[in-house]
Motif scaffolding. Sequence first.
Motif, mmCIF file in Angstrom:
data_model
loop_
_atom_site.group_PDB
_atom_site.id
_atom_site.type_symbol
_atom_site.label_atom_id
_atom_site.label_comp_id
_atom_site.label_asym_id
_atom_site.label_seq_id
_atom_site.Cartn_x
_atom_site.Cartn_y
_atom_site.Cartn_z
ATOM 1 N N ALA A 12 4.570 -0.039 -13.950
ATOM 2 C CA ALA A 12 3.165 -0.268 -13.596
ATOM 3 C C ALA A 12 2.831 -1.756 -13.639
ATOM 4 O O ALA A 12 2.132 -2.274 -12.755
ATOM 5 C CB ALA A 12 2.253 0.511 -14.536
ATOM 6 N N LEU A 13 3.342 -2.455 -14.638
ATOM 7 C CA LEU A 13 3.100 -3.895 -14.748
ATOM 8 C C LEU A 13 3.724 -4.622 -13.553
ATOM 9 O O LEU A 13 3.093 -5.481 -12.930
ATOM 10 C CB LEU A 13 3.673 -4.437 -16.060
ATOM 11 N N GLY A 14 4.959 -4.263 -13.220
ATOM 12 C CA GLY A 14 5.629 -4.881 -12.080
ATOM 13 C C GLY A 14 4.878 -4.625 -10.781
ATOM 14 O O GLY A 14 4.698 -5.526 -9.956
ATOM 15 N N TRP A 15 4.413 -3.388 -10.612
ATOM 16 C CA TRP A 15 3.670 -3.042 -9.398
ATOM 17 C C TRP A 15 2.365 -3.828 -9.320
ATOM 18 O O TRP A 15 1.978 -4.304 -8.250
ATOM 19 C CB TRP A 15 3.415 -1.540 -9.364
ATOM 20 N N THR A 16 1.704 -3.976 -10.450
ATOM 21 C CA THR A 16 0.466 -4.745 -10.491
ATOM 22 C C THR A 16 0.731 -6.201 -10.095
ATOM 23 O O THR A 16 -0.045 -6.803 -9.345
ATOM 24 C CB THR A 16 -0.163 -4.678 -11.902
ATOM 25 N N GLY A 20 -0.660 -8.062 -6.853
ATOM 26 C CA GLY A 20 -1.429 -9.290 -7.063
ATOM 27 C C GLY A 20 -0.987 -10.401 -6.124
ATOM 28 O O GLY A 20 -1.802 -11.193 -5.654
ATOM 29 N N GLU A 21 0.293 -10.460 -5.836
ATOM 30 C CA GLU A 21 0.830 -11.487 -4.935
ATOM 31 C C GLU A 21 0.703 -11.095 -3.464
ATOM 32 O O GLU A 21 0.376 -11.920 -2.618
ATOM 33 C CB GLU A 21 2.313 -11.751 -5.253
ATOM 34 N N LEU A 22 0.994 -9.827 -3.148
ATOM 35 C CA LEU A 22 1.069 -9.401 -1.753
ATOM 36 C C LEU A 22 -0.154 -8.640 -1.268
ATOM 37 O O LEU A 22 -0.294 -8.391 -0.082
ATOM 38 C CB LEU A 22 2.307 -8.506 -1.541
ATOM 39 N N GLY A 23 -0.998 -8.239 -2.175
ATOM 40 C CA GLY A 23 -2.094 -7.355 -1.807
ATOM 41 C C GLY A 23 -1.623 -5.904 -1.878
ATOM 42 O O GLY A 23 -0.456 -5.625 -2.149
ATOM 43 N N ARG A 24 -2.540 -5.002 -1.638
ATOM 44 C CA ARG A 24 -2.192 -3.585 -1.728
ATOM 45 C C ARG A 24 -1.197 -3.219 -0.636
ATOM 46 O O ARG A 24 -1.431 -3.476 0.543
ATOM 47 C CB ARG A 24 -3.448 -2.728 -1.580
ATOM 48 N N LEU A 25 -0.073 -2.650 -1.044
ATOM 49 C CA LEU A 25 0.922 -2.198 -0.072
ATOM 50 C C LEU A 25 0.631 -0.756 0.296
ATOM 51 O O LEU A 25 0.378 0.076 -0.562
ATOM 52 C CB LEU A 25 2.331 -2.291 -0.660
ATOM 53 N N SER A 26 0.659 -0.489 1.571
ATOM 54 C CA SER A 26 0.443 0.875 2.049
ATOM 55 C C SER A 26 1.482 1.176 3.109
ATOM 56 O O SER A 26 1.787 0.332 3.956
ATOM 57 C CB SER A 26 -0.950 1.032 2.643
ATOM 58 N N PHE A 27 2.005 2.371 3.054
ATOM 59 C CA PHE A 27 3.028 2.750 4.017
ATOM 60 C C PHE A 27 2.534 3.841 4.960
ATOM 61 O O PHE A 27 3.313 4.522 5.589
ATOM 62 C CB PHE A 27 4.314 3.155 3.288
ATOM 63 N N ALA A 28 1.214 3.971 5.065
ATOM 64 C CA ALA A 28 0.658 4.893 6.058
ATOM 65 C C ALA A 28 1.013 4.365 7.436
ATOM 66 O O ALA A 28 1.074 3.155 7.669
ATOM 67 C CB ALA A 28 -0.858 4.998 5.886
ATOM 68 N N HIS A 38 4.528 -6.483 9.210
ATOM 69 C CA HIS A 38 5.252 -7.423 10.063
ATOM 70 C C HIS A 38 5.080 -8.844 9.534
ATOM 71 O O HIS A 38 6.046 -9.626 9.486
ATOM 72 C CB HIS A 38 4.761 -7.308 11.507
ATOM 73 N N ALA A 39 3.860 -9.182 9.141
ATOM 74 C CA ALA A 39 3.599 -10.512 8.577
ATOM 75 C C ALA A 39 4.359 -10.698 7.263
ATOM 76 O O ALA A 39 4.924 -11.776 7.009
ATOM 77 C CB ALA A 39 2.099 -10.707 8.361
ATOM 78 N N LEU A 40 4.409 -9.654 6.429
ATOM 79 C CA LEU A 40 5.153 -9.743 5.169
ATOM 80 C C LEU A 40 6.648 -9.941 5.443
ATOM 81 O O LEU A 40 7.307 -10.708 4.745
ATOM 82 C CB LEU A 40 4.941 -8.492 4.320
ATOM 83 N N ILE A 41 7.162 -9.253 6.447
ATOM 84 C CA ILE A 41 8.574 -9.420 6.793
ATOM 85 C C ILE A 41 8.836 -10.871 7.206
ATOM 86 O O ILE A 41 9.829 -11.480 6.779
ATOM 87 C CB ILE A 41 8.986 -8.436 7.916
ATOM 88 N N GLY A 42 7.951 -11.452 8.009
ATOM 89 C CA GLY A 42 8.098 -12.850 8.401
ATOM 90 C C GLY A 42 8.111 -13.777 7.199
ATOM 91 O O GLY A 42 8.932 -14.699 7.109
#
Length: 167
Positions: A12-16, A20-28, A38-42
């Motif tokens: 949970a700490l790692g995910w937080t 915090g660095e990348l914003g909320r990740l969603s795989f919908a 796509h921007a994160l991959i770049g």
Amino acid sequence: MKKTSIDWDNVALGWTLIQGELGRLSFAMTESNAKRNHALIGALLAAPPSAPTTALLDCLSDWMEAYEQLKHPMPRASAAESLKLLMSANGLKQADLAAELGGQPVVSAVLRGKRSINAGQALRLAKRFNVSAMLFLNDAGTVSGPPSAPPAPPSPPARASKRRAAT
């Protein structure tokens, strides 16, 4: 030593920290997530490589591949179209593939869509071009979806009815 339990507080700490660095990740499977991922991959490709960033890049790349296959499927080329493209890319003429297909007339018939490529020919072409033999084995050029259900088992033979003799 192999870890046998998961420390969910650390997860949970790692995910937080990640969010915090990348914003909320969603795989919908949405267009907005596709643009964001796509921007994160770049950004990950521009970052110095490390095991964690490579793992995240793999995860996001797999998601993007699944998204694109679902939302933007590419039409598959026929075996003849694939062969024509490979011949053009390699500067080959029909006579150059006579050995793989069984003669120049066979090559011509395949390229015109008048003849299918059999398994042996597909294997020889795959070896020559360093591609999968499946590229040449699907004449329709599309994957037909899930296999059809197996045929129903035959019905048991009808029993001959016993006639009772009237006595």
